[in-house]
Design a protein around this motif. Structure first.
Motif, short mmCIF file in Angstrom:
data_model
loop_
_atom_site.label_atom_id
_atom_site.label_comp_id
_atom_site.label_asym_id
_atom_site.label_seq_id
_atom_site.Cartn_x
_atom_site.Cartn_y
_atom_site.Cartn_z
N PRO A 137 -21.17 -0.27 19.73
CA PRO A 137 -21.31 -1.01 18.48
C PRO A 137 -22.77 -1.41 18.31
O PRO A 137 -23.41 -1.85 19.27
N ASP B 106 -20.68 7.58 23.67
CA ASP B 106 -21.81 6.90 24.32
C ASP B 106 -22.46 5.86 23.41
O ASP B 106 -23.28 5.08 23.87
N SER C 11 -11.50 1.58 28.70
CA SER C 11 -11.26 1.38 27.27
C SER C 11 -12.41 1.92 26.48
O SER C 11 -13.57 1.86 26.89
N GLY C 12 -12.09 2.48 25.36
CA GLY C 12 -13.13 3.10 24.55
C GLY C 12 -13.96 2.09 23.78
O GLY C 12 -15.03 2.40 23.31
N LEU D 74 -10.43 6.42 26.98
CA LEU D 74 -11.41 7.37 27.49
C LEU D 74 -10.83 7.98 28.76
O LEU D 74 -11.03 7.47 29.85
N ASP E 176 -20.76 0.93 36.47
CA ASP E 176 -19.75 0.88 37.52
C ASP E 176 -20.45 0.63 38.85
O ASP E 176 -21.33 1.39 39.24
N ARG F 248 -22.97 2.85 30.85
CA ARG F 248 -22.61 2.96 29.45
C ARG F 248 -23.22 1.78 28.71
O ARG F 248 -23.07 0.63 29.12
N LEU G 63 -16.82 -4.38 36.17
CA LEU G 63 -18.04 -3.62 35.93
C LEU G 63 -19.24 -4.57 35.87
O LEU G 63 -19.13 -5.69 35.36
N HIS H 154 -30.16 9.83 28.74
CA HIS H 154 -29.60 11.18 28.62
C HIS H 154 -30.59 12.33 28.60
O HIS H 154 -30.43 13.30 29.31
N ARG I 290 -22.50 11.62 30.88
CA ARG I 290 -22.29 10.91 29.62
C ARG I 290 -20.80 10.68 29.46
O ARG I 290 -20.01 11.26 30.21
N THR I 291 -20.42 9.88 28.51
CA THR I 291 -19.05 9.38 28.50
C THR I 291 -18.03 10.44 28.13
O THR I 291 -16.87 10.34 28.45
N SER I 292 -18.49 11.46 27.42
CA SER I 292 -17.57 12.52 27.02
C SER I 292 -18.36 13.81 26.88
O SER I 292 -19.58 13.80 26.81
N TYR I 293 -17.66 14.92 26.82
CA TYR I 293 -18.29 16.23 26.63
C TYR I 293 -19.38 16.49 27.66
O TYR I 293 -20.54 16.75 27.34
N SER J 130 -14.14 -0.76 20.56
CA SER J 130 -14.01 -0.48 19.14
C SER J 130 -15.39 -0.45 18.53
O SER J 130 -16.33 -1.04 19.06
N LEU J 131 -15.49 0.25 17.45
CA LEU J 131 -16.81 0.40 16.81
C LEU J 131 -17.32 -0.95 16.34
O LEU J 131 -18.48 -1.25 16.42
N SER K 267 -12.23 8.33 32.62
CA SER K 267 -13.51 7.63 32.70
C SER K 267 -13.36 6.34 33.49
O SER K 267 -12.35 5.66 33.38
N PRO K 268 -14.41 5.98 34.25
CA PRO K 268 -14.37 4.64 34.86
C PRO K 268 -14.42 3.54 33.80
O PRO K 268 -14.11 2.39 34.10
N PHE K 269 -14.81 3.89 32.59
CA PHE K 269 -14.77 2.93 31.49
C PHE K 269 -13.46 3.14 30.76
O PHE K 269 -13.36 3.95 29.85
N VAL L 224 -23.05 11.44 22.92
CA VAL L 224 -21.91 11.75 22.06
C VAL L 224 -21.41 10.44 21.47
O VAL L 224 -21.87 9.36 21.85
N GLN M 105 -21.94 5.10 37.16
CA GLN M 105 -21.92 5.57 35.78
C GLN M 105 -22.26 4.42 34.83
O GLN M 105 -21.82 3.29 35.01
#
Lengths: 350, 751
Positions: B694, B691, A344-345, A337, B621, B628, B438, B664, A236-239, A347-348, A340-342, B688, B626
């Motif tokens: 928007p 992940d 840029s995080g 991030l 990727d 997302r 990607l 997940h 997963r992307t984090s944690y 934006s929401l 991460s291979p991603f 999280v 990976q």
């Protein structure tokens, strides 16, 4: 919930004396140890809380241009230390790719290096684990082992080291300063963690009572700052712990690689320095071919320890990518991030 | 009853107050300040702490427990084992109704699943109880564990889900497949999943003679009260359950769990209040889970891309000792038109805790498999996935021919696709890349969930001062019942929301039915609506029948309730306040009672479902695999929306759950021991924040005169459906790889 004593020494020498007593364990932030105690995996009879010993929380620039990181420097404080992050960007990136903000705010430099494996059979006290109970056997060998080691493992233990921080430190020839009753000694980080062999319960070179007081990086390590990346592939992307990670650093001059540093995470019970790959890269021109060759060399000895052959191919690709990223140059700012291979995080609301 | 919502009875500035307004959560401040009192936050005087010891083996018998060692721990008061646990008035293995799950509460030495309670240590402190539980050092006579779908003998259960037939067919499936121009057969695997409510199951139990007082998070207060009465041999009315807030339920808190019953038994044994709270790890077993499924879909389509047959078969698992079957094939009953549809199930018995309802039971895994298979067929037909679904749009419920009570799915497709920018999507996979190289993929899925309704009751009071009271034993699991039901109450009583005292979350209030099946708003909402209407009607009788009232002679249908006054419909200058009406009549207060239930005739004549369409973008990727999700757009037609803010939150939550399902969540089970090896929130992955992409949830206008008078369909679960499939399909579109085992991981995409 065994009963235990708690002492809080006020100096390193007091701590070392207290830590040498049988059954003692050093406590810093406790982000790993307290969980292990709650789960009945670690059962120290005495906690020696080194967390308030003065003088261990400094980030110092050394006269020769290196840096000395006190053992109690918090992971977040180190990663966000501007001068440090500028000179050792892949260390900062690795730190910020690990755990969560809350954990990074607490976890210490020394503690990070001493965190235990996340092998579920180590944590499940009903399972056999040679690391937890020498001679008991290893239930991971024929168990759920997709995340386990592909390098340096033994029939006794196929676990991995979970640290992100330790991976770039291994690549950059960090030195661990250790204090014991016999005085101070230094160990290269690459020699600090031990491979499992027949004694997976012995995880580091620390003798009883020995305390990490600092980690040093040399000026030579800072010379890689322009081309240094940490790449961490995870579910997963984090944690999440790394499935495979790589710290790759290059010194490039006149279109040639002068020197390379490469280490892998998530593949072995220690951060895995890939010296043959580094040697092959030295003098090569940076590019797909040399990176592929380096990746192949780094994994030449790899073999699956279970249902994890995919990690070998993945590790090759992670190396090639990390080297490609490093060759392209360290970004001005740490990515949103980290690791991460991603990059840029996002934006929401865009 | 202590006020579960202190500080919320006074006036408070909010925007909006009536139906359709995006009121903020009335309990929000309590929750973010920590003032909201959850079950485990209670500490009655003299309370003891109970800690479970659980089995590490999956099957066998407990042969030894070192009770003496546990008792020797200072502070330990008692150790409850199968040797001394109170016997129950009703055998907890007796199936008194299909929803009464068999409970493992120390009535024998038998072990039937890992993490089954084998003892309870009760002590003056949590620490002593914990230490005591560790000292028990249990030994077992162990039998081999049956842990995986291939480990058991296959049989066909009598019923699946909440009582549906296991095998249903309409038309000739084999003939339809035989005549098809395109055929798809594919098998999809979904893993066991655990509810992982943020608040683990807890109870604080205090006995007073044969009366029992409980703090216990519950999605079904009345049902729980009834079951406990049977088990404990006391009158249900003598059990008072307080459950003002739940830290998530997702189906796992619909009945009393074994561990919670053990806490109650311990309190009875010792004559002192007892608190028992499950650890995270202990919640992987005795409080339910979603069973694994292996679903095989066989689809046929003609040359125009119209389905000729659809067979959805599910293999799932239940426990060795009880029956609950994930009705995954049910998702194919009502969604797509096909002249031949068969939905079937079979199952094996495993040494696990009994699976149970988990958010979108059946539909969540079923929709995922169905939407993937539909995508595979669209591809086989060379059609755009949306065009293919439109070609198979069901104008009537396919298996029964009944009309839908309402179905704005076409509008969902249109609005969702437009907002997402679906047009121009390349038909072939692996055609899109972003500026960083990607792989980019777009996928979609149709969302559907039945619009259910249970029976519920409420009581309304209009007081002498003109304020209102509404009581219903409703359950706020975080979905916003405290707020949305109060809006219905305020609207029905013709009062500003701050002039209505709203009571819920307690078993001494009228039964609001269960908070499940996405039916709570329809059920409790309609009960509230009816109770308010009854109170207003009585008030209107008082006014219109009294010649001293300006409303005299209007007839009780000739007035409307508005802002604390009754107003003449045909002459708005004539009105009277509630307080004045009551004062003149010399009445202290008037009461109205409401009951809610689905109109049986409407329920028989119409198929009732909520619908939606979810569009997903993922990035992958290309070398590292990976994944997302980068964009999720859903459009949902869910009938009347009482509070759009809360409804959108529910839909977002469902969509994130779908993301979790696709990418997940998985309980990693050791095949040898049957134990879950990732029984913690560090390793049992849910998304999280990083992940979660928007998201948008478009609320598509839909009026349904048949589901209930308020037109409510329910939103708690539908967000999951469609979403998981959309993401899986987007991964296929991005990479060209069709992964049929979930969750999809990077290792699946390394080839």
């Amino acid at each position: 919930m065994n009963r235990f004593d708690y002492v809080r020494p006020s100096s390193v020498s007091e701590a070392v004396a207290a830590g040498a007593e049988p059954g003692s364990a050093f406590l810093a932030a406790g982000t790993n140890l307290l969980d292990l105690m709650k789960g009945g995996i670690a059962r120290p009879t005495r906690l020696v809380d080194v967390g308030r010993i003065p003088g261990l929380d400094a980030i110092e620039t050394l006269p020769d241009g290196g840096v000395r990181i006190g053992a109690l420097v918090r992971n977040a404080d180190l990663a966000y230390h501007q001068e440090f992050a500028r000179r050792f960007p892949m260390v900062a990136e690795a730190l910020l790719s690990g755990a969560s903000a809350q954990l990074r705010n607490a976890a210490t430099t020394g503690g990070n290096l001493l965190q235990r494996t996340r092998c579920p059979y180590f944590y499940d006290t009903a399972s056999a684990c040679n690391k937890r109970e020498p001679g008991a056997g290893c239930d991971a060998l024929a168990g759920e082992n997709r995340q386990h080691a592909v390098l340096g493992w033994s029939e006794a233990c196929i676990a991995t080291n979970p640290s992100d921080f330790a991976v770039p430190l291994a690549a950059l020839d960090a030195v661990v300063e250790i204090e014991g009753r016999g005085g101070r000694r230094e160990v290269p980080l690459t020699d600090f963690h031990r491979l499992p062999g027949d004694t997976p319960q012995i995880e580091t070179v620390l003798a009883p009572g020995e305390l990490i007081v600092a980690v040093r990086l040399s000026a030579d390590a800072a010379a890689f700052a322009g081309h240094a990346r940490y790449l961490k592939v995870r579910e997963r992307t984090s944690y999440a712990f790394a499935v495979v990670s790589a710290a790759a650093a290059l010194r490039i001059a006149d279109g040639r690689i002068e020197a390379a540093r490469l280490a892998l995470g998530g593949v072995a019970l220690k951060p895995w320095r890939a010296r043959e790959a580094e040697a092959a890269l030295a003098g090569a021109s940076p590019g797909f071919e040399s990176f592929q060759e380096a990746a192949a060399l780094a994994l030449a000895e790899a073999r699956p320890s279970g249902d994890n052959a995919y990690k070998i191919e993945l590790a090759r690709r992670v190396i090639a990518r990390a080297l490609t990223l490093a060759a392209a140059g360290t970004p001005e700012r740490l990515p949103a991030l980290p690791g991460s291979p991603f990059a840029s995080g996002g934006s929401l609301h865009d | 009853m202590t006020d579960p919502m202190p500080g919320l009875t006074g006036p408070r500035a909010r925007h909006g107050s009536t139906l359709g307004q995006p009121l903020t959560r009335r309990d929000g401040v309590l929750k973010v300040t920590g003032a909201a009192r959850y079950a485990a936050d209670n500490h009655p005087p003299g309370m003891l702490y109970a800690v479970l010891a659980v089995s590490r083996v999956a099957r066998g018998r407990v042969t030894f427990l070192d009770v003496e060692a546990a008792r020797a721990v200072p502070g330990v008061v008692e150790v409850m084992t199968h040797a001394n646990a109170p016997r129950l008035a009703t055998d907890p293995d007796e199936k008194t109704n299909p929803f009464a799950f068999r409970l493992n509460v120390l009535q024998s030495d038998r072990v039937r699943f890992p993490n089954q309670p084998i003892a309870v240590v009760i002590a003056e402190t949590l620490e002593a109880a914990t230490e005591g539980a560790e000292r028990l050092a249990p030994r077992f006579d162990e039998e081999p564990a049956r842990a995986a779908l291939d480990d058991g003998e296959v049989f066909t259960p009598a019923v699946v889900g909440a009582g549906s037939p296991a095998d249903v067919a309409h038309g000739e499936v084999e003939a339809g497949l035989g005549a098809a121009s395109h055929r798809v057969e594919a098998t999809y695997d979904t893993p066991a999943q655990y509810h992982n409510t943020m608040e683990t199951h807890a109870v604080v139990a205090a006995w007073d003679g044969n009366r029992l007082s409980l703090d216990l998070p519950s999605q079904a207060l009345a049902m729980t009260q009834m079951r406990l009465g049977q088990l404990l041999g006391i009158m249900p009315g003598d059990i008072h359950i307080r459950s003002p807030f739940l830290g998530g339920g997702f189906g796992s808190k619909a009945g009393v769990s074994g561990p919670q019953l053990l806490g109650i038994m311990a309190a009875r044994l010792l004559g002192r209040p007892v608190k028992l709270v499950l650890s995270r790890e202990q919640a992987f077993g005795p409080v339910g889970h979603r069973a694994p499924t292996r679903q095989t879909l066989r689809l046929g389509a003609d040359g125009e891309g119209r389905l000729t047959a659809l067979h959805h078969h599910t293999r799932t698992a239940t426990s060795s000792f009880d029956d609950f079957y994930e009705a995954a094939s049910g998702a194919s009953h009502s969604l797509y038109a096909s002249p031949a549809i068969r939905t079937s199930h079979d199952a094996v018995r495993l040494d696990t805790g009994t699976p149970t309802f988990m958010r979108a039971p059946g539909e969540a895994p079923g929709s995922l498999a169905l939407e993937c298979a539909m995508d595979e067929m669209a591809e086989a037909c060379g059609m755009d996935p949306l065009a293919f679904r439109l070609a198979n749009y069901a104008e009537v419920e396919p298996m029964t021919g009944r009309p839908f009570s309402s179905k704005a799915l076409r509008e969902c497709y249109e609005q969702g696709a437009a907002r997402f920018g679906w047009a121009g999507r390349p038909l072939a996979p692996r055609q899109m890349r972003d500026e960083a190289g990607l792989l980019v993929g777009w996928g979609m899925g149709t969302a559907t969930f039945p619009a259910l309704m249970f029976q519920g009751q409420a009581r309304a009071v209009i007081r002498a001062d003109g304020t209102g009271l509404m009581e219903t034993g409703a359950h706020d699991m975080g979905q916003g019942a405290w707020t949305a039901l109060a809006q219905v109450a305020a609207d029905g009583l013709g009062l500003p929301i701050d002039a209505v005292e709203f009571r819920a979350g307690s078993s001494d209030l009228p039964d609001a039915g269960i908070a499940g099946g996405s039916a709570h708003m329809a059920t409790a909402g309609m009960a509230v609506h009816e109770a308010a209407a009854a109170a207003i009607a009585r008030l209107a009788d008082l006014a219109t029948g009294d010649e001293r009232s300006p409303l005299f002679g209007a007839g009780n249908a000739g007035v409307v309730a508005r802002d604390g006054r009754l107003v003449r419909r045909d002459d708005e200058s004539r009105h009277e306040s509630y307080a004045d009406i009551l004062a003149r009549a010399g009445v202290a207060e008037i009461e109205g009672r409401g009951r809610a239930a689905r109109d049986p005739a409407a329920g028989a004549d119409y198929a009732m479902h909520a619908h939606g369409a979810v569009f997903a973008e993922v990035k992958v990727d290309p070398e590292l695999g990976q994944i997302r999700a980068t964009r999720l757009v859903g459009a949902f037609a869910v009938g009347r929306v009482i509070n759009p803010r809360l409804v959108q939150s529910q839909l977002y939550g469902g969509m994130i759950w779908g993301l979790s399902f696709a990418l997940h969540e998985k309980a990693v089970v050791d095949r040898r021991s049957g134990r879950v090896m990732n029984a913690n929130l560090g390793e049992y992955h849910v998304p999280v924040n990083a992940d979660v992409p928007p998201m948008e949830a478009i609320l598509v206008e839909e009026h349904d005169p048949y589901v209930n008078a308020l037109g409510i369909k329910g939103v708690g679960e539908i967000g999951i459906t469609g979403s998981a499939g959309a993401i899986a399909n987007a991964v296929r579109h991005a990479t060209g790889t069709r992964v049929r085992s979930f969750p999809i991981g990077l290792a699946d995409l390394l080839a």
